[in-house]
Design a protein around this motif. Structure first.
Motif, PDB file in Angstrom:
ATOM      1  N   ASN A   1     -17.651   2.733   2.084  1.00 25.18           N
ATOM      2  CA  ASN A   1     -18.900   2.860   3.211  1.00 25.18           C
ATOM      3  C   ASN A   1     -18.933   4.213   3.813  1.00 25.18           C
ATOM      4  O   ASN A   1     -19.211   4.265   5.126  1.00 25.18           O
ATOM      5  N   HIS A   2     -17.394   4.857   3.799  1.00 25.39           N
ATOM      6  CA  HIS A   2     -16.945   6.226   4.453  1.00 25.39           C
ATOM      7  C   HIS A   2     -16.873   6.461   5.824  1.00 25.39           C
ATOM      8  O   HIS A   2     -17.505   6.853   6.999  1.00 25.39           O
ATOM      9  N   GLU A   3     -16.104   5.052   6.228  1.00 25.38           N
ATOM     10  CA  GLU A   3     -16.314   4.767   8.025  1.00 25.38           C
ATOM     11  C   GLU A   3     -14.148   4.340   8.003  1.00 25.38           C
ATOM     12  O   GLU A   3     -14.458   3.502   8.770  1.00 25.38           O
ATOM     13  N   VAL A   4     -13.995   3.949   6.417  1.00 25.13           N
ATOM     14  CA  VAL A   4     -11.902   3.356   6.706  1.00 25.13           C
ATOM     15  C   VAL A   4     -11.430   4.489   8.231  1.00 25.13           C
ATOM     16  O   VAL A   4     -10.819   3.651   8.360  1.00 25.13           O
ATOM     17  N   HIS A   5     -11.916   5.500   8.874  1.00 29.56           N
ATOM     18  CA  HIS A   5     -11.464   5.890   9.309  1.00 29.56           C
ATOM     19  C   HIS A   5     -10.929   5.061  10.956  1.00 29.56           C
ATOM     20  O   HIS A   5     -10.896   5.346  11.948  1.00 29.56           O
ATOM     21  N   GLU A   6     -13.040   5.264  11.017  1.00 32.57           N
ATOM     22  CA  GLU A   6     -12.948   4.224  12.094  1.00 32.57           C
ATOM     23  C   GLU A   6     -11.970   2.871  12.621  1.00 32.57           C
ATOM     24  O   GLU A   6     -12.280   2.240  13.473  1.00 32.57           O
ATOM     25  N   GLY A   7     -11.766   2.396  11.114  1.00 28.84           N
ATOM     26  CA  GLY A   7     -10.672   0.692  11.591  1.00 28.84           C
ATOM     27  C   GLY A   7     -11.434  -0.171  10.008  1.00 28.84           C
ATOM     28  O   GLY A   7     -12.278   0.338   9.035  1.00 28.84           O
ATOM     29  N   LEU A   8     -10.929  -1.404  10.244  1.00 27.20           N
ATOM     30  CA  LEU A   8     -10.656  -2.280   8.822  1.00 27.20           C
ATOM     31  C   LEU A   8     -11.205  -3.129   9.080  1.00 27.20           C
ATOM     32  O   LEU A   8     -12.183  -3.459  10.041  1.00 27.20           O
ATOM     33  N   HIS A   9     -12.282  -3.635   7.924  1.00 28.10           N
ATOM     34  CA  HIS A   9     -13.308  -4.439   7.975  1.00 28.10           C
ATOM     35  C   HIS A   9     -12.638  -6.145   7.792  1.00 28.10           C
ATOM     36  O   HIS A   9     -12.340  -6.378   6.826  1.00 28.10           O
ATOM     37  N   ILE A  10     -12.398  -6.052   9.475  1.00 27.78           N
ATOM     38  CA  ILE A  10     -10.925  -7.564   9.136  1.00 27.78           C
ATOM     39  C   ILE A  10     -11.975  -9.246   8.569  1.00 27.78           C
ATOM     40  O   ILE A  10     -11.073  -9.546   7.670  1.00 27.78           O
ATOM     41  N   THR A  11     -13.699  -9.057   9.197  1.00 28.61           N
ATOM     42  CA  THR A  11     -13.538 -10.573   9.146  1.00 28.61           C
ATOM     43  C   THR A  11     -14.552 -10.736   7.384  1.00 28.61           C
ATOM     44  O   THR A  11     -14.456 -11.813   7.148  1.00 28.61           O
ATOM     45  N   SER A  12     -14.327  -9.623   7.188  1.00 29.32           N
ATOM     46  CA  SER A  12     -15.420  -9.485   5.354  1.00 29.32           C
ATOM     47  C   SER A  12     -14.273 -10.051   4.606  1.00 29.32           C
ATOM     48  O   SER A  12     -14.572 -10.091   3.652  1.00 29.32           O
ATOM     49  N   MET A  13     -13.135  -9.903   5.382  1.00 32.87           N
ATOM     50  CA  MET A  13     -12.080  -9.721   4.554  1.00 32.87           C
ATOM     51  C   MET A  13     -12.268 -11.842   3.948  1.00 32.87           C
ATOM     52  O   MET A  13     -11.284 -11.710   3.226  1.00 32.87           O
ATOM     53  N   ALA A  14     -12.622 -12.272   4.819  1.00 31.92           N
ATOM     54  CA  ALA A  14     -12.121 -13.987   5.112  1.00 31.92           C
ATOM     55  C   ALA A  14     -12.872 -14.423   3.418  1.00 31.92           C
ATOM     56  O   ALA A  14     -12.902 -14.825   2.917  1.00 31.92           O
TER      57      ALA A  14
ATOM     58  N   LEU B   1       0.664  -0.958   0.264  1.00 34.10           N
ATOM     59  CA  LEU B   1      -0.528  -0.028  -0.388  1.00 34.10           C
ATOM     60  C   LEU B   1       1.166   1.445   0.142  1.00 34.10           C
ATOM     61  O   LEU B   1       1.828   0.893   0.888  1.00 34.10           O
ATOM     62  N   ILE B   2       0.880   1.904  -0.520  1.00 30.54           N
ATOM     63  CA  ILE B   2       1.498   3.327  -1.308  1.00 30.54           C
ATOM     64  C   ILE B   2       0.986   5.010  -0.885  1.00 30.54           C
ATOM     65  O   ILE B   2      -0.437   4.667  -1.778  1.00 30.54           O
ATOM     66  N   GLU B   3       0.744   5.528  -0.208  1.00 34.44           N
ATOM     67  CA  GLU B   3       0.689   6.739   0.182  1.00 34.44           C
ATOM     68  C   GLU B   3       1.374   7.591  -0.667  1.00 34.44           C
ATOM     69  O   GLU B   3       2.746   7.977   0.185  1.00 34.44           O
ATOM     70  N   GLU B   4       1.209   8.733  -1.759  1.00 36.67           N
ATOM     71  CA  GLU B   4       2.230   9.674  -1.765  1.00 36.67           C
ATOM     72  C   GLU B   4       2.069  10.996  -1.327  1.00 36.67           C
ATOM     73  O   GLU B   4       0.676  11.454  -1.545  1.00 36.67           O
ATOM     74  N   GLY B   5       2.435  12.003  -1.006  1.00 34.85           N
ATOM     75  CA  GLY B   5       1.714  13.161  -0.576  1.00 34.85           C
ATOM     76  C   GLY B   5       0.933  13.280   0.721  1.00 34.85           C
ATOM     77  O   GLY B   5       0.580  12.198   1.172  1.00 34.85           O
ATOM     78  N   PHE B   6       1.238  14.512   1.660  1.00 31.11           N
ATOM     79  CA  PHE B   6       0.736  14.455   2.710  1.00 31.11           C
ATOM     80  C   PHE B   6      -0.391  15.511   2.905  1.00 31.11           C
ATOM     81  O   PHE B   6      -0.848  16.336   2.033  1.00 31.11           O
ATOM     82  N   ASP B   7      -1.413  15.176   3.919  1.00 29.86           N
ATOM     83  CA  ASP B   7      -2.889  15.325   3.800  1.00 29.86           C
ATOM     84  C   ASP B   7      -3.693  15.282   5.300  1.00 29.86           C
ATOM     85  O   ASP B   7      -3.902  14.300   5.238  1.00 29.86           O
ATOM     86  N   ALA B   8      -3.777  15.874   5.461  1.00 34.99           N
ATOM     87  CA  ALA B   8      -4.325  16.377   6.721  1.00 34.99           C
ATOM     88  C   ALA B   8      -4.731  15.068   7.340  1.00 34.99           C
ATOM     89  O   ALA B   8      -5.607  14.540   8.116  1.00 34.99           O
ATOM     90  N   ASN B   9      -6.060  15.620   5.894  1.00 37.59           N
ATOM     91  CA  ASN B   9      -7.352  14.746   5.989  1.00 37.59           C
ATOM     92  C   ASN B   9      -8.120  13.654   5.683  1.00 37.59           C
ATOM     93  O   ASN B   9      -8.420  13.120   5.576  1.00 37.59           O
ATOM     94  N   ARG B  10      -6.507  12.764   5.288  1.00 40.31           N
ATOM     95  CA  ARG B  10      -6.167  11.177   5.114  1.00 40.31           C
ATOM     96  C   ARG B  10      -5.676  10.971   6.438  1.00 40.31           C
ATOM     97  O   ARG B  10      -5.621   9.501   6.565  1.00 40.31           O
ATOM     98  N   VAL B  11      -5.108  11.785   7.186  1.00 43.16           N
ATOM     99  CA  VAL B  11      -4.283  10.455   8.280  1.00 43.16           C
ATOM    100  C   VAL B  11      -5.045   9.522   9.077  1.00 43.16           C
ATOM    101  O   VAL B  11      -4.431   8.643   8.982  1.00 43.16           O
ATOM    102  N   LYS B  12      -6.491  10.375   9.317  1.00 41.56           N
ATOM    103  CA  LYS B  12      -7.278   8.869  10.089  1.00 41.56           C
ATOM    104  C   LYS B  12      -7.134   7.736   8.857  1.00 41.56           C
ATOM    105  O   LYS B  12      -7.813   6.525   9.437  1.00 41.56           O
ATOM    106  N   SER B  13      -8.094   7.574   7.454  1.00 43.58           N
ATOM    107  CA  SER B  13      -7.862   6.694   7.537  1.00 43.58           C
ATOM    108  C   SER B  13      -6.776   5.596   7.052  1.00 43.58           C
ATOM    109  O   SER B  13      -6.639   4.452   7.353  1.00 43.58           O
ATOM    110  N   SER B  14      -5.920   6.149   6.481  1.00 42.12           N
ATOM    111  CA  SER B  14      -4.669   5.654   6.843  1.00 42.12           C
ATOM    112  C   SER B  14      -3.388   4.749   7.600  1.00 42.12           C
ATOM    113  O   SER B  14      -2.865   4.411   7.776  1.00 42.12           O
ATOM    114  N   GLU B  15      -4.302   5.803   9.178  1.00 43.97           N
ATOM    115  CA  GLU B  15      -3.944   5.001  10.527  1.00 43.97           C
ATOM    116  C   GLU B  15      -4.640   3.827  10.201  1.00 43.97           C
ATOM    117  O   GLU B  15      -4.093   2.740  10.671  1.00 43.97           O
TER     118      GLU B  15
END
Ligand code: BGC
Length: 768
Positions: A673-686, A13-27
């Motif tokens: 679903n506009h909510e990735v900043h809250e965390g990932l959907h791990i179980t659906s990954m299966a 996964l590669i993110e280029e360029g710093f954008d404070a609005n993306r910090v929580k999603s990238s976290e």
């Protein structure tokens, strides 16, 4: 599509360029974990912008007291929260006395963040110009060791670019942390001891109420131009924190680096009196192996995981990145080493869903773990529920059922129910069926029956008892009905006769009776032991049978489909395609009341049943139900698109199957679903994994034979995956015009390909 700042890449996964609005999603997206702990991709240095700090220790939780307006009898007392644990990654950096802070500094250039999934590490690099005009180049790398599961390691380097600078590294431990989400603003941690010796530091703390004792530890090494240097440090401590200060006058162009080792030891695994000494031993071991040595081991450990779990897609880099991201995150969350642990829907990437266990594990995750790991891992997940059987029986008692009926919790950490919305806690009872289905599915796939007479049968009996008692006889219908339930579609509550729930209930009872008969015949002493323990009687079984044989299923003659529930056709049946885009996702745009009255389906419900029990329905029936329900499905649960993808593939609708595949595999990467900043959907990954292996590959088990009906989306040149089937490792490679099968074992294996028997000999590629 919603967000697309992650660069397509096969392995990273590669993110280029710093954008404070993306910090929580990238976290969230760049989170790292090793099965025993995990953390959001928070920066090591101070960050004053919007951030969601999270570092979690598997199995360490807090019972946050339930907060509801009107208490209802039977409500669980608490909601189990996964706890944000003391911070060990922190390294404050100051340059000529100004704190390095990407949010407040003058300029950030060349920012690049990478999560290398092949080797299991996270890195960042950037050039920052501070307000004091000093420009520095920063490079960091961090990983949580798969080899030593209590340990993580960080390398952090600074190079002043436009002049000499006084640089201070301040590695610290901090136990004054909180959760984002608490019901009562409780304090979750009690710090017991802050301690240091030489360059090592330790904070011993325990969780409030649950009394999990932990020791958070760290030790650092300093380097100038990559040569280890000893620098005197000053130490600062207070009641919750400890930090070391390493100052150095760094010449322009020189590199000043710190390597920090840290992590957690918890009394879940060690005696609480020895937490500090074990931490010390881990630090000594880490220093001996060194950062590079640990990284090498990390790469080897990930290579091993990928060896059996990788899915390779050629010709579609976004699809490739999607599936590897899913497989990577699943392995970061759960490796099957500890049978007390399970797979939280958000894993170690956020607080929502509390890190607890849901039906997601049985319905979605078990197939992935069965095929990509030793069967012991899936068995451990089954045993987890066996170990909670007593609590499930208690739980059923709490709602007025008796005689050993078991209701497994919708959400749990330790077997106790800890979800407190009545329409879910009391009504979303289909979870009990998924737990029984997983026992059946485990045997069907692995061929290992031993679990059933040893443990599984007791679970099945508890569940059969539950269904018999939860159903009631309707004189009006002359059938058994199940009233007041919530099906998988949580956008309808308190409905009657949810078809999926009724079908599962009938299936569970029949399967339990059949299993009892088999255990009685083939494992008689186990049968006697269990029958005595649970006081099983023939009269009781006759009652179950009456319910199963006379279960009511709502059906529409007009549409020739089973109805999701009694009242479904009374709804205004306007398809999703007629909804204005501005109204989506409806769970963020509409009142709950409007959602409940609408025909919109959050996730596969009737179709979930047709997925589990597909052998009991014809393809024509599947098609009718798919065409009826798909137009109303909004897929606002991450668990939904994968089921639809598998079914679309079965129906030969490859374009649709592919769209659902992208949606499931890139749900978080593209933030559907506009909510990735809250965390990932791990179980659906299966579920994403299932979309490829069961959907496109068409993998099933038919009468003990592994079967495939391979298909391939036209966007792909080829894809390949491996499965472990009863000890045989089969590699499947599907191209546009042929499929190859290869065996990694010494004994030939018969499989079915498009319903024809094919024998794969060792070291011999079979092309179909
Ligand atoms: C889904 C449930 C699921 C839970 C955790 C909810 O949104 O509707 O089916 O168990 O998320 O993933």
């Amino acid at each position: 599509m919603n967000q697309d700042y992650i660069k397509p890449d096969n392995w990273s996964l590669i993110e280029e360029g710093f954008d404070a609005n993306r910090v929580k999603s990238s976290e969230s997206l760049f989170s790292i974990g090793n099965g025993a702990m995990g953390q959001r991709a928070n920066f090591e240095e101070h960050y004053s912008g919007p951030t969601f700090q999270g570092s979690y220790i598997a199995g360490v939780y807090y019972p946050d007291k339930t907060r509801v307006g009107w208490w209802k009898n039977g409500y669980p007392e608490y909601f189990a929260k996964v706890l944000n644990a003391p911070n060990w990654i922190g390294i404050n950096v100051s340059i000529n006395d100004e704190q390095l802070d990407l949010f407040s500094c003058k300029k950030v250039e060349n920012f690049k963040r990478e999560l290398n999934m092949q080797e299991g590490w996270l890195s960042r690099c950037f050039i920052a110009t501070l307000n004091n005009n000093i420009q520095v180049e920063v490079e960091t790398k961090r990983f949580l060791s798969l080899d030593i599961e209590e340990l993580g390691a960080i390398e952090y380097s600074i190079k002043p670019l436009n002049g000499n600078a006084k640089v201070q590294f301040q590695p610290y431990l901090d136990a004054s942390i909180t959760n984002e989400d608490t019901n009562w603003d409780d304090k979750f941690w009690d710090t017991l001891k802050v301690n240091h010796k030489n360059h090592q530091a330790f904070i011993e703390a325990k969780t409030m109420k649950t009394d999990f004792y932990t020791c958070t530890f760290m030790e650092s090494k300093i380097f100038i131009n990559n040569k280890e240097t000893s620098i005197e440090s000053t130490i600062k401590t207070d009641s919750n924190q400890i930090s070391f200060n390493y100052n150095f006058e760094v010449d322009k162009g020189e590199t000043y680096s710190i390597q920090k080792f840290g992590g957690y030891v918890a009394d879940r695994n060690y005696d609480k009196s020895e937490l500090a000494s074990v931490s010390k031993q881990i630090l000594e071991k880490a220093k001996k192996i060194g950062f590079e040595g640990l990284l090498l081991k990390q790469k080897e450990a990930w290579a091993n995981i990928w060896e059996s779990a990788d899915i390779n897609i050629t010709g579609d880099v976004k699809a490739q990145q999607g599936i590897r991201f899913n497989i990577f995150q699943l392995n970061q969350t759960y490796l099957g080493k500890d049978s007390r642990l399970n797979i939280g829907p958000k894993g170690f990437t956020g607080e929502k869903y509390g890190g607890s266990t849901y039906w997601d594990t049985e319905a979605y995750c078990i197939p992935f773990y069965m095929a990509t790991k030793d069967q012991q891992v899936a068995r451990s997940l089954l045993e987890y529920r066996y170990n909670h059987l007593e609590k499930a029986i208690e739980n059923a008692k709490n709602i007025g059922l008796n005689n050993g009926a078991a209701l497994y919790p919708m959400v749990t950490m330790n077997g106790e129910e800890c979800h407190n919305e009545w329409e879910i806690t009391f009504e979303e009872i289909h979870r009990n069926g998924a737990i029984a289905f997983a026992i059946f599915n485990y045997y069907r796939y692995t061929g290992d029956y031993s679990y059933i007479p040893e443990k599984g049968l007791e679970v099945l009996i508890g569940i059969a008892r539950f269904w018999q008692q939860r159903a009631n006889f309707s004189k009006e219908k002359n059938k058994y009905v199940i009233l007041g339930v919530t099906g998988p579609n949580e956008y309808e509550n308190n409905v009657n006769n949810n078809w999926y729930t009724n079908y599962l209930a009938q299936w569970c009872i029949n399967y339990t009776i059949e299993t009892i008969e088999k255990v009685d015949a083939d494992y008689h002493s186990d049968f006697l032991r269990i029958a005595k323990k649970v006081k099983l009687s023939k009269t009781e079984m006759a009652l179950w049978k009456a319910v199963a044989d006379n279960m009511y299923f709502p059906y529409s003659e007009k549409h020739q489909v089973f109805l999701q529930q009694d009242g479904f056709l009374d709804k205004e049946l306007i398809p999703v395609s007629k909804l204005d885009k501005s109204q989506r996702p409806i769970n963020q745009k509409w009142s709950w009341d409007k959602i409940l009255r609408s025909p919109y389906i959050k996730q596969a419900d009737v179709l979930q049943g047709l997925y589990f029990f597909e052998d009991e329905f014809t393809k024509d029936e599947l098609e009718k139900h798919f065409d009826f329900y798909e137009p109303f499905t909004v897929h606002e649960s991450s668990l939904s698109p994968c089921v639809h993808s598998i079914q679309a593939a079965k129906l030969g609708r490859m374009e649709q199957a592919y769209e659902f595949y992208l949606r499931t595999s890139r749900l978080d990467l593209d933030d559907y679903n506009h909510e990735v900043h809250e965390g990932l959907h791990i179980t659906s990954m299966a579920g994403t994994w299932m979309s490829i292996v069961e959907g496109f590959g068409g993998m099933r088990v038919k009468d003990n034979i592994l079967s495939f009906t391979p298909k391939i989306p036209e966007q792909w040149d080829a894809y390949s995956f491996k499965v472990n089937f009863r000890g045989a490792i089969i590699k499947v490679n599907v191209c546009q015009n042929e499929t190859n099968f290869e065996l990694e074992n010494e004994t030939a294996l018969q499989i079915l390909v498009n319903n024809e028997l094919v024998t794969i000999e060792p070291n011999n590629l079979v092309t179909v």
